[in-house]
Design a protein around this motif. Structure first.
Motif, PDB file in Angstrom:
ATOM      1  N   ILE A 156       0.854  -1.200   0.000  1.00 12.79           N
ATOM      2  CA  ILE A 156       0.000   0.000   0.000  1.00 12.79           C
ATOM      3  C   ILE A 156       0.871   1.223   0.000  1.00 12.79           C
ATOM      4  O   ILE A 156       1.878   1.265   0.672  1.00 12.79           O
ATOM      5  CB  ILE A 156      -0.950   0.044   1.220  1.00 12.79           C
ATOM      6  CG1 ILE A 156      -2.228  -0.740   0.932  1.00 12.79           C
ATOM      7  CG2 ILE A 156      -1.396   1.475   1.530  1.00 12.79           C
ATOM      8  CD1 ILE A 156      -3.298  -0.575   1.954  1.00 12.79           C
ATOM      9  N   GLU A 157       0.485   2.225  -0.756  1.00  9.79           N
ATOM     10  CA  GLU A 157       1.177   3.500  -0.656  1.00  9.79           C
ATOM     11  C   GLU A 157       0.131   4.574  -0.416  1.00  9.79           C
ATOM     12  O   GLU A 157      -0.904   4.611  -1.070  1.00  9.79           O
ATOM     13  CB  GLU A 157       1.975   3.804  -1.925  1.00  9.79           C
ATOM     14  CG  GLU A 157       2.793   5.060  -1.776  1.00  9.79           C
ATOM     15  CD  GLU A 157       3.880   5.160  -2.815  1.00  9.79           C
ATOM     16  OE1 GLU A 157       4.403   6.258  -2.986  1.00  9.79           O
ATOM     17  OE2 GLU A 157       4.186   4.145  -3.452  1.00  9.79           O
ATOM     18  N   THR A 158       0.381   5.424   0.566  1.00 10.00           N
ATOM     19  CA  THR A 158      -0.546   6.516   0.860  1.00 10.00           C
ATOM     20  C   THR A 158       0.155   7.842   0.700  1.00 10.00           C
ATOM     21  O   THR A 158       1.381   7.922   0.740  1.00 10.00           O
ATOM     22  CB  THR A 158      -1.069   6.437   2.309  1.00 10.00           C
ATOM     23  OG1 THR A 158       0.020   6.596   3.204  1.00 10.00           O
ATOM     24  CG2 THR A 158      -1.766   5.122   2.568  1.00 10.00           C
ATOM     25  N   GLN A 159      -0.627   8.890   0.507  1.00 10.02           N
ATOM     26  CA  GLN A 159      -0.079  10.238   0.491  1.00 10.02           C
ATOM     27  C   GLN A 159      -0.862  11.099   1.464  1.00 10.02           C
ATOM     28  O   GLN A 159      -2.084  11.008   1.533  1.00 10.02           O
ATOM     29  CB  GLN A 159      -0.149  10.847  -0.908  1.00 10.02           C
ATOM     30  CG  GLN A 159       0.312  12.311  -0.934  1.00 10.02           C
ATOM     31  CD  GLN A 159       0.577  12.799  -2.329  1.00 10.02           C
ATOM     32  OE1 GLN A 159       1.376  12.229  -3.059  1.00 10.02           O
ATOM     33  NE2 GLN A 159      -0.090  13.851  -2.719  1.00 10.02           N
ATOM     34  N   GLN A 160      -0.137  11.939   2.226  1.00  9.47           N
ATOM     35  CA  GLN A 160      -0.794  12.836   3.165  1.00  9.47           C
ATOM     36  C   GLN A 160       0.044  14.086   3.343  1.00  9.47           C
ATOM     37  O   GLN A 160       1.275  14.032   3.392  1.00  9.47           O
ATOM     38  CB  GLN A 160      -0.998  12.146   4.523  1.00  9.47           C
ATOM     39  CG  GLN A 160      -1.763  13.009   5.519  1.00  9.47           C
ATOM     40  CD  GLN A 160      -1.988  12.272   6.818  1.00  9.47           C
ATOM     41  OE1 GLN A 160      -1.152  11.499   7.249  1.00  9.47           O
ATOM     42  NE2 GLN A 160      -3.120  12.519   7.435  1.00  9.47           N
ATOM     43  N   ALA A 161      -0.613  15.225   3.443  1.00 10.67           N
ATOM     44  CA  ALA A 161       0.077  16.485   3.660  1.00 10.67           C
ATOM     45  C   ALA A 161       0.339  16.700   5.141  1.00 10.67           C
ATOM     46  O   ALA A 161      -0.452  16.276   5.978  1.00 10.67           O
ATOM     47  CB  ALA A 161      -0.768  17.641   3.119  1.00 10.67           C
TER      48      ALA A 161
ATOM     49  N   ILE B 197       3.642  19.893   5.495  1.00 10.68           N
ATOM     50  CA  ILE B 197       3.519  18.653   4.731  1.00 10.68           C
ATOM     51  C   ILE B 197       2.396  18.850   3.724  1.00 10.68           C
ATOM     52  O   ILE B 197       1.265  19.152   4.077  1.00 10.68           O
ATOM     53  CB  ILE B 197       3.207  17.464   5.651  1.00 10.68           C
ATOM     54  CG1 ILE B 197       4.352  17.250   6.624  1.00 10.68           C
ATOM     55  CG2 ILE B 197       2.974  16.199   4.839  1.00 10.68           C
ATOM     56  CD1 ILE B 197       5.692  16.984   5.992  1.00 10.68           C
ATOM     57  N   ALA B 198       2.719  18.705   2.450  1.00 13.96           N
ATOM     58  CA  ALA B 198       1.749  18.976   1.390  1.00 13.96           C
ATOM     59  C   ALA B 198       0.940  17.751   1.004  1.00 13.96           C
ATOM     60  O   ALA B 198      -0.177  17.873   0.513  1.00 13.96           O
ATOM     61  CB  ALA B 198       2.475  19.513   0.161  1.00 13.96           C
ATOM     62  N   ALA B 199       1.483  16.566   1.206  1.00 15.95           N
ATOM     63  CA  ALA B 199       0.760  15.359   0.800  1.00 15.95           C
ATOM     64  C   ALA B 199       1.327  14.140   1.508  1.00 15.95           C
ATOM     65  O   ALA B 199       2.482  14.128   1.909  1.00 15.95           O
ATOM     66  CB  ALA B 199       0.851  15.174  -0.718  1.00 15.95           C
ATOM     67  N   HIS B 200       0.475  13.125   1.675  1.00 15.22           N
ATOM     68  CA  HIS B 200       0.891  11.836   2.247  1.00 15.22           C
ATOM     69  C   HIS B 200       0.145  10.747   1.489  1.00 15.22           C
ATOM     70  O   HIS B 200      -1.052  10.572   1.641  1.00 15.22           O
ATOM     71  CB  HIS B 200       0.554  11.794   3.744  1.00 15.22           C
ATOM     72  CG  HIS B 200       1.015  10.556   4.436  1.00 15.22           C
ATOM     73  ND1 HIS B 200       1.327  10.506   5.779  1.00 15.22           N
ATOM     74  CD2 HIS B 200       1.224   9.282   3.990  1.00 15.22           C
ATOM     75  CE1 HIS B 200       1.693   9.294   6.125  1.00 15.22           C
ATOM     76  NE2 HIS B 200       1.635   8.531   5.044  1.00 15.22           N
ATOM     77  N   LEU B 201       0.876  10.033   0.643  1.00 15.94           N
ATOM     78  CA  LEU B 201       0.300   8.976  -0.192  1.00 15.94           C
ATOM     79  C   LEU B 201       0.619   7.607   0.391  1.00 15.94           C
ATOM     80  O   LEU B 201       1.645   7.436   1.034  1.00 15.94           O
ATOM     81  CB  LEU B 201       0.874   9.042  -1.611  1.00 15.94           C
ATOM     82  CG  LEU B 201       0.663  10.337  -2.387  1.00 15.94           C
ATOM     83  CD1 LEU B 201       1.689  10.446  -3.499  1.00 15.94           C
ATOM     84  CD2 LEU B 201      -0.726  10.373  -2.961  1.00 15.94           C
ATOM     85  N   VAL B 202      -0.259   6.623   0.121  1.00 18.67           N
ATOM     86  CA  VAL B 202       0.017   5.250   0.551  1.00 18.67           C
ATOM     87  C   VAL B 202      -0.118   4.314  -0.642  1.00 18.67           C
ATOM     88  O   VAL B 202      -1.143   4.297  -1.305  1.00 18.67           O
ATOM     89  CB  VAL B 202      -0.956   4.790   1.659  1.00 18.67           C
ATOM     90  CG1 VAL B 202      -0.691   3.326   2.007  1.00 18.67           C
ATOM     91  CG2 VAL B 202      -0.813   5.646   2.892  1.00 18.67           C
ATOM     92  N   TYR B 203       0.948   3.566  -0.918  1.00 19.14           N
ATOM     93  CA  TYR B 203       0.926   2.555  -1.987  1.00 19.14           C
ATOM     94  C   TYR B 203       0.847   1.178  -1.360  1.00 19.14           C
ATOM     95  O   TYR B 203       1.548   0.905  -0.401  1.00 19.14           O
ATOM     96  CB  TYR B 203       2.203   2.622  -2.826  1.00 19.14           C
ATOM     97  CG  TYR B 203       2.351   3.856  -3.673  1.00 19.14           C
ATOM     98  CD1 TYR B 203       2.243   3.780  -5.053  1.00 19.14           C
ATOM     99  CD2 TYR B 203       2.614   5.083  -3.084  1.00 19.14           C
ATOM    100  CE1 TYR B 203       2.402   4.912  -5.831  1.00 19.14           C
ATOM    101  CE2 TYR B 203       2.767   6.220  -3.856  1.00 19.14           C
ATOM    102  CZ  TYR B 203       2.663   6.134  -5.232  1.00 19.14           C
ATOM    103  OH  TYR B 203       2.820   7.247  -6.000  1.00 19.14           O
TER     104      TYR B 203
END
Length: 788
Positions: free
Chosen positions: A554-559, A610-616
């Motif tokens: 999983i990859e996530t994105q989060q600010a 923090i501009a983004a936090h992604l989850v893969y």
């Protein structure tokens, strides 16, 4: 009707025995589970799928498997299990596959490609003769291959290790001058090297054919890659071991260990390796051989060329790429490859979740204001600085603080004592990161002063001590290690749960080494998967590389803001859609300084968020998720299983079928606790939540369902006496608070307030008996879910 077990017991085993497979030294291994089963990550938990299991593996010697047999019930055709047998044979590296229904036998011979019916199983000698003929094995070489492995450690080689061991021994014994094994980090290359040496040493193989044990040199480029194998894995060699160091060239041993640096030529020494004759060693093992030893212009290549008569066995974790082409040009194609993807699929390696965190300065670049000066009073050149410049050309304290804050908050949400390695740009950056993490975790550092430690070459013995404690399974601290290059390879820390990237990595080879710090599995310590926190875009960029062979789960994105606090929702994405996380979509420059180097500036001001936090993440079948919220992913999976909400509700009302639904969704990586948290619906009933997400059905809370049952079906409760009604009412309260898990009988009867009514049998009497109690609880669940 006889089943498969009957076929095995009544027909297959006697026929194998009749063919001589049970007579010493041959072996019949029955019901062999040869993989651990892929780990599926659901929420913050991991669970294993069943491992692959062969009905029979036939062994010519205890350490040399030669054939696989799959048995099916007698009412099937003999060839029913042949495809499965062929699949297992290919995985296990075997040349003969058999399928049987207990009466007929079908053989597939991989050496000829022919399939035929047989009246009886071939004898061990017949199969071995066919194999040795096909592979041109002389009696002398066969003797080396059949030499026993070392088993006194209590651990036998895994199936892929056995393949690598036997193929390497065969190649070396047949005179191949250079042999290469490519095995993913964490799959036990050191164990393989030991067993190869043990078999050759026990069989008294040597290059000249003399009656003596071989002289073997084990080479690597770091002391830790030498000391650990010598003192641990290779301990059975006893006094035959010797480490070449301090300028001493002892020649009376048989198992030698050395770093290149200890024996190489340099400005002050002609090269200690010349103290040994060119034909002194019979075999040289080069661990992590991709690290420069095979380059034509390498000082270390000079050593390999000097020992030209010796056989060379190279071991690497990385498949062929541009940055390690010299290795493959020197050794040739690997005789066996066991990839990261295969290791994860077999359950021997941990899957992983990738978090891509982007600061505003990484996303848009940073430019100093006019007249900005650094902490030493120097004016910072007015230009646009990108991720590749951070901590190389310009050190940004605010960015380091934001990253440390975000990492600290992540650990607070997950596990503050989860072992974590932070890869920084250089030793100075590692020290600044250590200081920030230390101060942000001062509440723990008060009791555990070594909670955060820097481990770089500058620390020397102190750093090695911290690393040793970090690797110790029984020690709680250190928890966080900051480093730059030192821990990229050769560090066996099985319980590492977080790998943090705060520097750009452009080399796929180095990236795989870094990822390997977390891929080891330890079921007994609850380590089934790990997370990669990527603050530079290195992981997501390299995962998108088509040559990468082990995709993320999983990859996530989060600010996040300048305090490291999240400023937006996490969303699930895939590398092809994470362009917002890259530096303007442009290719990142190489992870090296330009010719001549540049002056580094230190800026302590500014604000960064923090501009983004992604989850893969990979789904359990190894396919990357699309760019969707986890809730959308769940909805898609539910719609593939059920056509509409009514069909799902119909099955959910039955407790047994509900359990099957929960298991099927768990196989897809869907955990209801995690789903409720992600959807911000902690009070929703699981059925209502997935129906709402998948079919846009009304969303109800568990309390609403319970109240609806009480108000619309009082007749159900009137069927029971006062105390039984009270127990059912308390069960509904438990459901309201915790969910359907509270309907598990007899567990729920043993917790307050229900256990105040007596023990399980006493409670059952309130309903007229155990069967009546179970029926009442099942009816309660059916009615609870009867309404839409």
């Amino acid at each position: 009707m006889p089943n498969e077990a009957d076929t095995c017991r009544r027909f297959v085993v006697p026929r194998l025995q009749a063919a001589g497979w049970e007579g010493d030294p041959h072996r019949i291994n029955e019901q062999v589970t040869f993989t651990d089963g892929r780990i599926v990550v659901t929420g913050q938990r991991g669970r294993r799928r069943p491992g692959k299991r062969a009905d029979y593996i036939l062994r010519y010697r205890p350490d040399v498997a030669i054939a696989v047999v799959e048995a099916k019930p007698t009412y099937t055709t003999p060839g029913e299990g042949l495809q499965q047998a062929k699949d297992y044979a290919q995985i296990l590296g075997l040349n003969f596959a058999y399928a049987t229904n207990g009466h007929g036998i079908i053989e597939f011979d991989f050496t000829t490609g022919l399939e035929r019916e047989l009246d009886a199983f071939p004898t061990p000698e017949q199969l071995w003769a066919r194999l040795t003929s096909t592979e041109s094995l002389s009696a002398e070489v066969a003797e080396k291959v059949l030499s026993p492995a070392y088993h006194l450690s209590g651990k036998s080689p895994r199936y892929y290790q056995e393949i690598a061991i036997n193929r390497a021994v065969q190649a070396i014994a047949q005179g191949d001058p250079r042999v290469l094994l490519t095995m993913a980090t964490g799959t036990g290359k050191t164990v393989v090297a030991f067993q190869i040496c043990w078999k050759l040493w026990s069989a008294r193989w040597n290059r000249t054919g003399e009656h003596r044990r071989p002289r073997i040199l084990y080479l690597a480029d770091r002391s830790i890659l030498i000391d650990d194998p010598k003192d641990k894995t290779f301990a059975p060699f006893g006094d035959a071991r010797w480490k070449i160091e301090n300028g001493r060239a002892i020649q009376s041993r048989e198992m030698y260990f050395s770093t290149y640096q200890s024996i190489a030529r340099d400005a002050n020494r002609p090269g200690l390796y010349r103290e040994y004759a060119p034909d002194f060693f019979d075999l040289i093992i080069i661990d992590e051989c991709h690290r420069g030893s095979a380059r034509d212009d390498s000082n270390w290549r000079e050593i390999l060329d000097y020992y030209a008569p010796a056989a060379k066995l190279g071991m690497t974790a990385t498949p062929r790429r541009e940055d390690n082409a010299d290795t493959y040009n020197y050794f040739g194609d690997p005789i066996y490859t066991y990839s990261l993807r295969q290791g994860i699929d077999d359950g021997f390696l941990a899957p992983y979740r990738v978090h891509r965190i982007v600061t505003t300065w990484d996303a848009a670049g940073w430019r100093p204001s006019q007249g900005d000066i650094d902490r030493f009073g120097r004016e910072i050149p007015d230009e646009e600085y990108q991720t590749s410049d951070f901590e190389k050309r310009v050190s940004l304290r605010a960015r380091t603080h934001a990253v440390a804050r975000h990492l600290t908050e992540y650990l607070r949400r997950t596990d503050r004592f989860a072992k974590t390695i932070v890869f920084c740009v250089d030793q100075e950056h590692a020290d600044e990161m250590r200081r920030e993490l230390n101060n942000l975790n001062a509440d723990i550092v008060q009791d555990h002063p070594d909670y955060v430690c820097r481990v770089t070459s500058d620390e020397g013995d102190i750093g090695r001590g911290h690393l040793s404690h970090f690797q110790d399974l029984e020690r709680r601290t250190p928890v966080i290690l900051t480093t730059s290059q030192l821990l990229t390879t050769g560090v066996d820390a099985p319980t590492v749960q977080n790998v943090v990237l705060v520097r750009i990595i452009n080399s796929m080879t180095e990236f795989k080494q870094i990822i390997g710090r977390g891929t080891r599995v330890r079921d007994d310590y609850g380590k089934l998967f790990f997370s990669i926190l990527d603050y530079t875009g290195s992981a997501t960029r390299l995962f998108a590389d088509p040559d990468f062979d082990g995709d993320p789960t999983i990859e996530t994105q989060q600010a996040i803001d300048e305090e490291g606090e999240p400023t937006g929702e996490e969303e699930v994405v895939t590398p092809e859609d994470e362009t917002a996380a890259e530096d303007g979509g442009n290719e990142l420059p190489p992870d090296v300084d330009p010719p001549g180097g540049r002056q580094k500036f230190y800026f302590d001001g500014g604000q960064v968020e923090i501009a983004a936090h992604l989850v893969y993440e990979l789904d359990p079948d190894g396919t990357q998720l699309r760019v969707v919220q986890f809730t959308d992913y769940t909805a898609d999976k539910v719609r593939t299983l059920y056509r509409n909400a009514a069909e799902l509700r119909g099955e959910w009302a039955d407790p047994e079928r509900r359990s099957e639904i929960i298991n099927r969704l768990a196989e897809c990586g869907i955990d209801f606790d995690h789903l409720a948290e992600t959807a911000n619906q902690p009070d929703a009933d699981p059925l209502d939540l997935i129906c709402h997400l998948a079919f846009n059905a009304p969303l109800r809370t568990r309390r609403e369902r319970a109240q609806r049952l009480r108000s619309e079906r009082p007749d159900f409760f009137d069927e029971f006496g006062p105390e039984a009604r009270q127990i059912l009412d308390e069960l509904l309260d438990k459901y309201t608070e915790h969910g359907t898990a509270q309907f598990v009988i007899p567990d729920v009867l043993q917790v307050p307030p229900i256990n105040t009514h007596g023990n399980v049998l006493e409670i059952a009497t309130r309903f007229g008996g155990v069967d009546q109690l179970r029926h009442a609880v099942m009816q309660l669940q059916t009615l609870l879910y009867a309404a839409a």
